[in-house]
Structure formats: C-alpha cells, structure tokens
Design a protein around this motif. Structure first.
Motif, PDB file in Angstrom:
ATOM      1  N   PHE A 477      11.601 -33.508  18.192  1.00  0.00           N
ATOM      2  CA  PHE A 477      11.371 -32.154  17.551  1.00  0.00           C
ATOM      3  C   PHE A 477      12.495 -31.998  16.714  1.00  0.00           C
ATOM      4  O   PHE A 477      12.113 -31.159  15.531  1.00  0.00           O
ATOM      5  N   GLU A 478      13.695 -32.397  16.973  1.00  0.00           N
ATOM      6  CA  GLU A 478      14.807 -32.009  15.883  1.00  0.00           C
ATOM      7  C   GLU A 478      14.628 -32.802  14.624  1.00  0.00           C
ATOM      8  O   GLU A 478      14.853 -32.366  13.459  1.00  0.00           O
ATOM      9  N   ARG A 480      11.503 -33.658  13.340  1.00  0.00           N
ATOM     10  CA  ARG A 480      10.597 -33.105  12.590  1.00  0.00           C
ATOM     11  C   ARG A 480      10.970 -31.828  11.891  1.00  0.00           C
ATOM     12  O   ARG A 480      10.526 -31.468  10.863  1.00  0.00           O
ATOM     13  N   GLU A 481      11.733 -30.973  12.746  1.00  0.00           N
ATOM     14  CA  GLU A 481      12.281 -29.997  11.857  1.00  0.00           C
ATOM     15  C   GLU A 481      13.354 -30.185  10.901  1.00  0.00           C
ATOM     16  O   GLU A 481      13.232 -29.617   9.951  1.00  0.00           O
ATOM     17  N   TRP A 482      14.029 -31.227  11.165  1.00  0.00           N
ATOM     18  CA  TRP A 482      14.950 -31.513   9.877  1.00  0.00           C
ATOM     19  C   TRP A 482      14.116 -31.979   8.639  1.00  0.00           C
ATOM     20  O   TRP A 482      14.556 -31.690   7.416  1.00  0.00           O
ATOM     21  N   ARG A 484      11.033 -31.160   7.818  1.00  0.00           N
ATOM     22  CA  ARG A 484       9.955 -30.333   7.549  1.00  0.00           C
ATOM     23  C   ARG A 484      10.300 -29.793   5.861  1.00  0.00           C
ATOM     24  O   ARG A 484       9.355 -29.655   5.273  1.00  0.00           O
ATOM     25  N   THR A 485      11.539 -29.412   5.817  1.00  0.00           N
ATOM     26  CA  THR A 485      11.993 -28.865   4.561  1.00  0.00           C
ATOM     27  C   THR A 485      12.695 -29.957   3.457  1.00  0.00           C
ATOM     28  O   THR A 485      13.175 -29.503   2.421  1.00  0.00           O
TER      29      THR A 485
END
Length: 660
Positions: A477-478, A480-482, A484-485
């Motif tokens: 999850f971390e 993918r969040e990192w 994403r942008t």
C-alpha cells in the motif's frame, strides 16, 4: 566513427605526412581492400608485408624479405610517396632493434612522403615510440556495409533469395551491428537457411551471435531473446511507449537528428512482470540482452571495481546496439547514501556509473528494475539518467484475464476452453507471477491424477495460494501510494487504444481536406522545417531516379542550392559529377554517397537534355587510366547501388570552382 569517416581521417593524416600509424582492427581483409582503394585515390604506391609472405610487391632485385628488420631496412629504397602496410607487426615490437629502426625511419618517411601502417588486433606501443606513433581504432562495418553483406548472403541462399522488405532488412542489420563483416556474413547465411519468411525468430538468432562477445565476464550475463511483447499481459502504456522508442533507433530517425533513447526504470510490486518486460523490450528492439550484476560490481575488491566498471561499460558500447539490464538496483544501492560518505571508492564508482547513464551516446538502452524505488538515491532518479520511470502495479481484471490466457497457451492448453472471466474475477490482488504459479500447479496436479485440466483445478490452486498483496499489505500500500504521483503508470487508465497515424514510408501522406484528399509530400515537410539532410533522402526515395538539375531546382524554394562548389570523383578528380552547387548541398550528397545511403548511377546524357548541365566534354564510361582534362560524367542518384557495383563511384570530393 563510420568507415567513410575513418578513411577520410587516414587520408588527411597521410597527406599531412604522419610517418607511423598503428591501425587496430580484426578485419584485416576488409581494411586491406579499403586501404588499397585509398592508395589509388591518393596516387600512392602500396606495399603490403607479412612475416609469411614478405613484401608484396618486393623491391626489384631484393627477393622476399620476410624478416621484419630486413624489410624495414628496405623501405628507404622504395620510391617516394608510398604506403607500407605491415600486418601483425606487434609481436616483433619487443625486439629493441625493430623499435630503434622504426625511430630511425621517421625523418626519412616524412621527407619522402611515406607512411608505415601497422595493422593488427593489438595496438601496444613501446614507450620509445609513443611520441612518434598515432594509434587509430578502425571501426567495425556500419549499416550500409552490413547491408551489402546481407544482400550477398541472401543472393547465395539455397533455394533462392527471400523478398525482404526495407523494415526487415533494417531489423536484421541492426541485430548484427557490432560484429565484423565476416561474422555478420556467416550470421546472415545461418539465419536465412531453411526459412520461407522472416520472423522474430530470425532476429533472435542473429542477436544470439553476439553471445561470445560477453563470454568470460563475471559481471555480465547474456540472455537469449525468447520472450516478446505478446508474452506480457497488459501493461499497455509501457508497451506503447517502448514501441515508439524502438522507432528512434532506425536509420531514418538518426538521419533526422533524433537522439538514441537512454532507457527506462521499472519500479513496482514483486512478480508483476518487470523482469519479463526487460526481456520483451530487448526482443522488440532486436538488441542483445545483457544483464549486469551491479551488486557484485559494488562489492568487488577495492581498486579492481572501478576498472571492472570501465571494462563492462566499454564492452556494452562495443556490442551496441544492446540492452543493458540492471535487475533490482534498489538492493545494489541499499545504504549508498551512508556508505558514500565514508567510502570514497563507492562514491567514485556510483558517480562514474551515473555520469555514464547520462552522457553515453552509444545505442545502449538501459532497463533497470526495482521493487522499492524509494530506496534509490535521488541522483539516479533525476531526468537524463532514464527517459521515463514506470510503475508496474498489480494487474487489473483485463490484465489478469490476459495473463491466464498467455500461460495456458504456453503450456499447450486452449484458453477458450476455460472461463477466464471467472478466473480473473477470483484473483483480485494476485500478481502475474502468482497467476503463473496457479496455472503451473494446477497442470501438475491434474497430470499426477491422470486426468484433464479443469476449471476446478485452477480455482483450487487459487484458494491454496496466498498473494503477496495480503501477506505484505501495508508495504505494498505504501509503495503504491508513493508511486501514484511520482511515476508513470505502466497500465493505461482506459482500455481504448489511441489510433496512431503512421507515416507512409514511400514518401507521401494523404491528409484529408474537406472532401478532397491532398497528397502532401514528406520531403517538402522536412525541407520546410530545416531537416535538409533527411529531405534529400526522402526526395530520392519519392522520385526513385533523380538527376542533379532536378534536385537543385526542386529544393531551391526551401534552401540555397546554387553556389560556387562542385562534386568530383575522389578516385579521379578530373571526373566532374556536378557543378554550381551550394557547399551545404554538396556536402550532404558527398556524405550520403560515402556512407552508402545514396548511390551514383551512370546515365545517358539525354536525361539532362534541355536543362542546364556542366559545359564540359561528356564522359560515357570510366576507364582504367586517369583523365588529363576535366570531363563531365552524367549520373543520377538512387537509393540502390548500380548492378555493376558502386566501388568506382563510392567517394566524392567537394571542390571550389576555379580552384584545384
């Protein structure tokens, strides 16, 4: 450097009275022929020597001088303006008498306009000769030389030649760049045997010929090109990007000033196809795939690691075009920030590698993979090291469906016999590697039970497999969040592929203008935007047969074509090809002819009837003797060589009118 550029460099050095030139090459026969043509062009005598045959031709009355010292003693007795090609002289340079004799010869060679050319695969120069000798690396054959090798291999193919398209020819030639002409000839002959059409397997077989070039290296591993883009399920955004970059390596792209793509960094969840993508990229490009063990390099003994890096990078440029695969670089660079502050060797190695990533110009495409991109140093992620950074996420529904179909098909099962929609829906959160394991395990289980593979077997194996997305849910999850942008998604947001308009390669595009179709000539577009070099090639492609008056007239609206320059044959500068040209256009034509991208064809004078042409006596054919007075040889330009061969017309010289 191309063959034509190397010959021009040699010509200028010989005319400048360089006494000793050491030429490093493995292609003795090819370069001996090129040097013979150069000697004839310069009107210099050429004497070749080897320890087995002695001098050819020998000095009158002196017989064969197979001993190198005896032959060196004879050089001063040859007439002035001679070239002396000594083959494999390097084993004798340990003899101080040979070294001393070469030093003694230098003043006489300069005064008598003689040059000693020592040719061999080794260029070790004794320290006594360092200031007297110029060492030149003779280039391997380029695109056009290899095109001739392909043409000859295809013509000699048992069963008759294949009908090869321009794209197929270019792909095959690109696959063997980095080989010698002899190696390429054998590779073409082998790849063309027993086939009726050119497929991806042919390109892969040609690329495999470069395997021996990386043998013996502990840091490099050669991979055969077995997987292709079709073996990847999904990742449409990455596929489209790679296919666009593949076009940038073409000869046409290079002639239009498009630089070579540097590479791509693939980050993402483990088991989602990053390594498979590296293999597929190499196959799509048609380049050899070589993996470098970066972790092993950084752990090498101090003092040797820097030298190893230089050798590895030099080797990659030697076999270029190539794909350099750096797998899991996040592990190799783990802790780099801390170590670099206390370990100067580590800092220098990484610094040199990062500089090479940004500055190298050889067609080496770098594919790096990383599971955790946040662990990489910021210097590696800066634009210029890689063209793009892609994030490879867990496959979506459509991609999982495609992955199931690919792995079933690879193992001999028809995908349409299974409910792929159900399988894709039941594997949310599963990676591509986990789906492959489900298929493989189900096939093994059914085989062991002595029955056919069923949908139930696949679903049962799915229930027994716990995906990484569950066991490491927080970490993924971390990640993918990192990303994403910070990264470009390898999977496009929508499933509708944009239709890309492909330019027609025959020189024209049809552009809709209301109800009418307007033929827009490609060479005009290039000329309007200042791409004159590319415009000339496209103009000849469009016209097929071009006379010089026509070329100057049609390009005149876009650039200055008239001037005080002309073109003559280098082999006989009294043979005039054309006059009253601009310097720019004369240089473009001369360079293209030297590079074998354009060819001169002798033509009947009637092709210039009614238009301006040089007011000189007309020459209908080339004789063996050089002319005393200038004559005009009517010629045309084409993309294909003349049936009788292009050697007599292979090199042009630009002259300024009114001057010699």
């Amino acid at each position: 450097m191309t063959t034509a550029q190397a010959l021009e460099d040699l010509r200028l050095r010989i005319l400048a009275r360089y006494p000793l030139l050491f030429l490093r090459t493995f292609e003795e026969q090819r370069w001996e022929e090129e040097l013979a043509d150069l000697a004839a062009e310069l009107e210099r005598g050429l004497v070749t020597w080897s320890v087995t045959r002695g001098p050819q031709p020998p000095l009158s009355g002196n017989g064969q001088r197979s001993d190198p010292l005896e032959f060196l003693n004879q050089i001063e007795h040859y007439p002035p303006e001679h070239l002396f090609l000594l083959k494999d002289l390097h084993p004798f340079l340990s003899d101080p008498r040979i070294v001393r004799r070469l030093r003694d010869l230098v003043p006489q060679l300069t005064a008598q306009q003689k040059t000693v050319l020592a040719m061999g695969p080794i260029d070790d120069v004794p320290v006594e000769l360092v200031k007297e000798v110029t060492v030149l690396e003779l280039p391997l054959p380029g695109t056009e030389e290899l095109r001739e090798e392909l043409s000859q291999a295809n013509a000699a193919r048992p069963g008759g030649p294949l009908d090869l398209s321009p794209d197929q020819e270019e792909h095959m030639i690109r696959a063997v760049l980095g080989l010698t002409a002899q190696e390429a000839r054998k590779a073409f002959a082998r790849a063309l045997q027993g086939i009726e059409t050119v497929t991806d397997e042919v390109y892969a077989a040609l690329v495999a010929e470069k395997r021996q070039m990386v043998q013996g290296s502990d840091l490099l591993e050669f991979f055969d090109l077995e997987e292709g883009i079709g073996d990847i399920g999904g990742l449409d955004g990455l596929k489209e990007w790679i296919q666009q970059r593949a076009e940038a390596f073409s000869v046409d792209a290079q002639s239009r000033g498009i630089s070579n793509p540097k590479g791509v960094l693939l980050a993402g969840v483990q088991g989602c196809g990053k390594s498979l993508s590296a293999k597929a990229i190499a196959r799509l490009l048609g380049f050899p795939l070589v993996r470098m063990d970066l972790s092993n390099l950084l752990e090498q003994q101090r003092g040797s690691s820097e030298q190893n890096l230089r050798e590895v990078l030099h080797l990659m440029e030697t076999i270029a075009p190539s794909v350099l695969w750096l797998e899991e670089i996040d592990k190799a660079f783990a802790g780099f920030q801390e170590e670099a502050g206390s370990d100067a060797t580590m800092a220098r190695i990484v610094g040199r590698f990062l500089t090479w990533l940004q500055e190298h110009t050889a067609p080496v495409f770098v594919v790096a993979t990383a599971n955790n991109i946040s662990r990489l140093p910021p210097e590696l992620l800066r634009r210029g090291r890689f063209d793009e950074i892609f994030f490879v996420d867990l496959p979506n529904y459509d991609e999982r469906k495609a992955i199931f179909g690919i792995h079933l098909h690879k193992r001999g099962w028809k995908p349409d016999k299974f409910d792929l929609d159900e399988l894709a829906g039941a594997t949310e959160g599963y990676s591509g590697a986990e789906i492959e394991q489900i298929v493989n395990s189900a096939i093994i289980e059914s085989y062991s039970a002595g029955r056919m593979l069923t949908q139930r077997d696949l679903l049962d194996q799915r229930d027994l497999t716990v995906p990484l997305s569950k066991t490491m849910e927080d970490a993924i999850f971390e990640l993918r969040e990192w990303a994403r942008t910070r990264c470009r998604p390898a999977t496009t947001d929508n499933r509708v592929l944009q239709v890309m308009e492909e330019e027609r390669r025959r020189g024209e595009n049809r552009v809709a203008d209301g109800a009418d179709a307007v033929v827009e000539v490609r060479w005009k577009q290039l000329a309007e935007f200042g791409q004159l070099d590319a415009a000339v090639i496209e103009y000849v492609r469009f016209k097929d047969i071009v006379n010089f008056h026509q070329l100057l007239e049609d390009l005149a609206p876009y650039t200055e074509t008239r001037g005080e320059y002309g073109l003559v044959l280098r082999a006989d500068t009294k043979v005039v090809v054309w006059t009253r040209m601009s310097q720019t256009l004369a240089d473009i034509v001369a360079n293209y002819v030297a590079g074998k991208r354009l060819y001169l064809h002798p033509a009947a004078p009637s092709i210039y009837e009614g238009v301006w042409h040089p007011a000189l006596p007309v020459l209908t054919s080339l004789g063996e003797e050089k002319l005393d007075k200038p004559h005009w040889l009517p010629t045309t330009l084409r993309l294909m060589p003349p049936p009788e061969g292009s050697r007599k017309f292979a090199r042009l010289a630009r002259i300024r009118l009114g001057k010699s």
